[in-house]
Design a protein around this motif. Structure first.
Motif, PDB file in Angstrom:
ATOM      1  N   ALA A 212      13.844 -70.121  12.094  1.00 32.71           N
ATOM      2  CA  ALA A 212      12.341 -70.223  12.812  1.00 32.71           C
ATOM      3  C   ALA A 212      11.541 -69.243  11.890  1.00 32.71           C
ATOM      4  N   ALA A 213      10.381 -69.754  11.339  1.00 35.80           N
ATOM      5  CA  ALA A 213       9.379 -69.061  10.597  1.00 35.80           C
ATOM      6  C   ALA A 213       8.374 -68.450  11.492  1.00 35.80           C
ATOM      7  N   ILE A 214       8.795 -67.183  11.766  1.00 37.08           N
ATOM      8  CA  ILE A 214       7.665 -66.280  12.627  1.00 37.08           C
ATOM      9  C   ILE A 214       6.762 -65.442  11.620  1.00 37.08           C
ATOM     10  N   ASP A 215       6.045 -64.818  12.348  1.00 36.48           N
ATOM     11  CA  ASP A 215       5.235 -63.841  11.661  1.00 36.48           C
ATOM     12  C   ASP A 215       4.634 -64.471  10.284  1.00 36.48           C
ATOM     13  N   ASN A 216       3.548 -65.169  10.598  1.00 38.15           N
ATOM     14  CA  ASN A 216       2.763 -65.996   9.418  1.00 38.15           C
ATOM     15  C   ASN A 216       1.268 -65.384   9.341  1.00 38.15           C
ATOM     16  N   GLY A 217       1.156 -64.347   9.876  1.00 42.13           N
ATOM     17  CA  GLY A 217      -0.325 -63.881   9.973  1.00 42.13           C
ATOM     18  C   GLY A 217      -0.873 -63.309   8.630  1.00 42.13           C
ATOM     19  N   LEU A 218      -0.017 -63.107   7.619  1.00 43.47           N
ATOM     20  CA  LEU A 218      -0.714 -62.486   6.442  1.00 43.47           C
ATOM     21  C   LEU A 218      -0.575 -63.503   5.408  1.00 43.47           C
ATOM     22  N   ALA A 219      -1.017 -64.712   5.569  1.00 40.03           N
ATOM     23  CA  ALA A 219      -0.949 -65.827   4.538  1.00 40.03           C
ATOM     24  C   ALA A 219      -2.493 -66.291   4.331  1.00 40.03           C
ATOM     25  N   PHE A 220      -2.573 -67.588   3.562  1.00 39.02           N
ATOM     26  CA  PHE A 220      -3.803 -68.237   3.139  1.00 39.02           C
ATOM     27  C   PHE A 220      -4.876 -67.277   2.611  1.00 39.02           C
ATOM     28  N   PRO A 221      -4.293 -66.586   1.307  1.00 42.35           N
ATOM     29  CA  PRO A 221      -5.305 -65.563   0.673  1.00 42.35           C
ATOM     30  C   PRO A 221      -6.586 -66.521   0.047  1.00 42.35           C
ATOM     31  N   PHE A 222      -7.431 -65.830  -0.336  1.00 43.09           N
ATOM     32  CA  PHE A 222      -8.692 -66.362  -1.014  1.00 43.09           C
ATOM     33  C   PHE A 222      -8.483 -66.362  -2.509  1.00 43.09           C
ATOM     34  N   LYS A 223      -7.538 -65.496  -2.792  1.00 46.83           N
ATOM     35  CA  LYS A 223      -7.375 -65.421  -4.281  1.00 46.83           C
ATOM     36  C   LYS A 223      -5.739 -65.091  -4.524  1.00 46.83           C
ATOM     37  N   HIS A 224      -5.289 -65.196  -5.522  1.00 47.07           N
ATOM     38  CA  HIS A 224      -4.067 -64.752  -5.929  1.00 47.07           C
ATOM     39  C   HIS A 224      -3.676 -63.284  -5.794  1.00 47.07           C
ATOM     40  N   PRO A 225      -2.901 -62.762  -5.409  1.00 45.38           N
ATOM     41  CA  PRO A 225      -2.602 -61.035  -5.555  1.00 45.38           C
ATOM     42  C   PRO A 225      -2.549 -60.856  -7.081  1.00 45.38           C
ATOM     43  N   ASP A 226      -3.703 -59.875  -7.377  1.00 47.28           N
ATOM     44  CA  ASP A 226      -3.835 -59.735  -8.790  1.00 47.28           C
ATOM     45  C   ASP A 226      -4.132 -58.041  -9.064  1.00 47.28           C
ATOM     46  N   GLU A 227      -4.248 -57.094  -7.878  1.00 51.94           N
ATOM     47  CA  GLU A 227      -4.523 -55.752  -8.130  1.00 51.94           C
ATOM     48  C   GLU A 227      -3.447 -54.983  -8.061  1.00 51.94           C
ATOM     49  N   TRP A 228      -3.068 -54.193  -6.890  1.00 49.89           N
ATOM     50  CA  TRP A 228      -1.795 -53.360  -6.929  1.00 49.89           C
ATOM     51  C   TRP A 228      -0.478 -54.073  -6.740  1.00 49.89           C
ATOM     52  N   ARG A 229      -0.352 -54.982  -5.565  1.00 54.44           N
ATOM     53  CA  ARG A 229       0.829 -55.416  -5.422  1.00 54.44           C
ATOM     54  C   ARG A 229       0.887 -56.903  -5.497  1.00 54.44           C
TER      55      ARG A 229
END
Length: 509
Positions: free
Chosen positions: A355-372
């Motif tokens: 079961a894939a839960i906790d999907n609230g930190l998804a659908f970014p508007f850019k690829h991560p490219d700063e700190w993490r």
């Protein structure tokens, strides 16, 4: 008597308290105005019903679902009104109705103390957990988040506050969006999730909201003819995810698989099929928060009965429709003697679910490219070094290879995301550009027979969708495209692919 604004409400309350007891309102009233004690009791009950009716500011029935689980005597007192309507999904419709009915009967949602946001176990009238509700304003960086850790994070480390690649306060939309993609691809690993509105005393509200609610209720009880737009606490928008039972954190079972519960070759293959579905989902939505503590595994070993063994030969895949989770059960192929009445000598069957839960930190508007970099933690598991199976290719590759199908996903996501008050079309199109790039990489990895680990090592890509239009001088211009439900990718649409070369400072965090 009507009160239209909260200021007038507070002022009228002040006047009532400062001028002493109210004047005699029985003067010059018609004689038939006076009522018997029985009529007064009936009217008092009507006022209570009216308060429930205006609770959410809606004048339409809550749901049109089945009420078979509510007795006739109970249903006559249940006049809860809401804007939650899911007529195309009667089962989900009924779950929401049961929660709202329970709230009206003081079975309140219970706050989940784990995690970094305000989330709640929602129960039915029997006090059984049936869903998880995550209000928008109680998300990790929401204004009313009851967890003090994020407040401390914001005060002490503002430079690292939030995730710069994500649109703020859209976690509840991301939860619903992940459920849409799961349903479109028939992955069946995400418990069904939709956006609903609920109000309950156990939610985190501002003191002013609670004071207004209490004042309105007191005035409504004292002056029955007074009407309000809403009596009660304001409803909160949030994600409503059906609850799954008998699951444990993936970290627990992954450790057991290495020590106590060693998987056989057939069991390991079964788990691999479910694991690949999780990979497909996470990669498409670019989940930035997939650790081994926020996806679940249900693992059961049991000996089948004679009836179960006979039926399992015809169908080894069983679907748990109530929670939208696909259950895969592997049983032994041992033949049974016709006169055998016991299956005690049979090999045990295994039921494995993810079961894939906790999907609230998804659908970014850019690829991560700063700190993490927000890596996928499943990429370090041994299962991520096994090439994608033919089963997962047959399941998703024909659909994802069709850009018209991909556009259908974008359209359905648009219908959900646009309901947000802070919705911005340009930000949404950037989110879809990242998702299209993820799908492009996934399709290529499936065709090339790569492993999940090799998939996450592929260059980051964005695919922008533009419509080509001709101006008066017949010069072709490319403009961002927001296709409607009926639009398809025709010759006047261009897909612009670009690579993302900038890397974050910490690639493993």
């Amino acid at each position: 008597m009507e009160v239209d604004t909260d200021d007038e409400l507070l002022q009228s309350t002040h006047d009532i308290g400062s001028k002493g007891p109210p004047p005699d309102v029985t003067t010059n009233l018609p004689t038939n105005f006076y009522q018997t004690d029985e009529a007064k009791k009936s009217k008092t009950k009507l006022n209570t019903v009216t308060a429930k009716l205006f609770r959410h500011g809606e004048y339409q029935p809550l749901l049109n679902g089945n009420t078979s689980n509510i007795s006739d005597t109970e249903s006559t007192d249940f006049v809860h009104f809401s804007c939650n309507h899911f007529e195309s999904d009667p089962e989900f419709n009924e779950k929401v109705k049961n929660v709202e009915y329970a709230i009206d009967h003081n079975v309140l949602p219970q706050r989940i103390y784990e995690g970094s946001s305000g989330s709640y176990f929602c129960k039915n009238l029997d006090n059984k957990i049936i869903a998880v509700f995550k209000p928008k304003d109680e998300e990790p960086y929401g204004m009313l988040n009851p967890k003090w850790t994020k407040w401390l994070h914001k005060i002490c480390c503002p430079c690292c506050f939030g995730r710069s690649c994500l649109a703020p306060n859209q976690g509840y939309l991301s939860e619903a969006g992940a459920s849409i993609i799961d349903e479109k691809l028939n992955l069946k690993i995400v418990p069904k999730t939709k956006v609903v509105k609920l109000s309950a005393e156990s939610f985190n509200y501002l003191a002013i909201d609670r004071m207004k609610s209490k004042t309105k209720q007191n005035l409504a009880n004292r002056f029955p003819n007074m009407r309000f737009d809403r009596i009660g606490l304001p409803p909160k928008s949030g994600s409503f995810q059906l609850f799954v039972e008998n699951y444990k954190d993936a970290d627990y079972w992954l450790r057991r698989f290495e020590t106590d519960e060693i998987l056989s070759e057939e069991e390991a293959r079964t788990f691999q099929l479910q694991f690949e579905r999780l990979i497909v989902l996470d990669y498409i939505i670019r989940n930035t928060d997939r650790g081994n503590d926020n996806w679940l595994i249900r693992f059961e070993r049991f000996k089948p009965t004679e009836t179960d063994h006979t039926s399992s030969k015809n169908n080894s895949n069983v679907t748990d429709s109530s929670n939208n989770i696909d259950e895969i059960r592997i049983e032994s192929e041992t033949d049974h003697h016709p006169n055998e009445t016991s299956c005690s000598s049979s090999k045990p069957s295994v039921s494995i679910n993810i079961a894939a839960i906790d999907n609230g930190l998804a659908f970014p508007f850019k690829h991560p490219d700063e700190w993490r970099a927000y890596p996928y933690h499943w990429a370090w598991l041994p299962q991520a070094k096994i090439p994608f199976s033919q089963e997962i290719k047959d399941l998703v590759l024909p659909k994802l290879s069709d850009m018209n199908f991909v556009q259908e996903i974008c359209t359905e996501l648009y219908e959900v995301f646009k309901e947000n008050k802070g919705f911005d079309k340009s930000t949404f199109e950037k989110q879809m550009s990242v998702m299209r790039g993820q799908i492009l990489n996934l399709v290529q990895a499936l065709k090339d027979g790569r492993t999940p680990l090799q998939l996450v090592q592929m260059p980051c890509v964005t695919v922008e969708l533009t419509k080509l239009k001709q101006d008066k001088q017949h010069h072709i211009q490319a403009q961002p495209s927001y296709l409607s439900n009926r639009d398809r990718l025709d010759s006047d649409v261009e897909l612009k692919q670009s690579f993302h070369s900038r890397s974050p400072l910490f690639s493993c965090w």
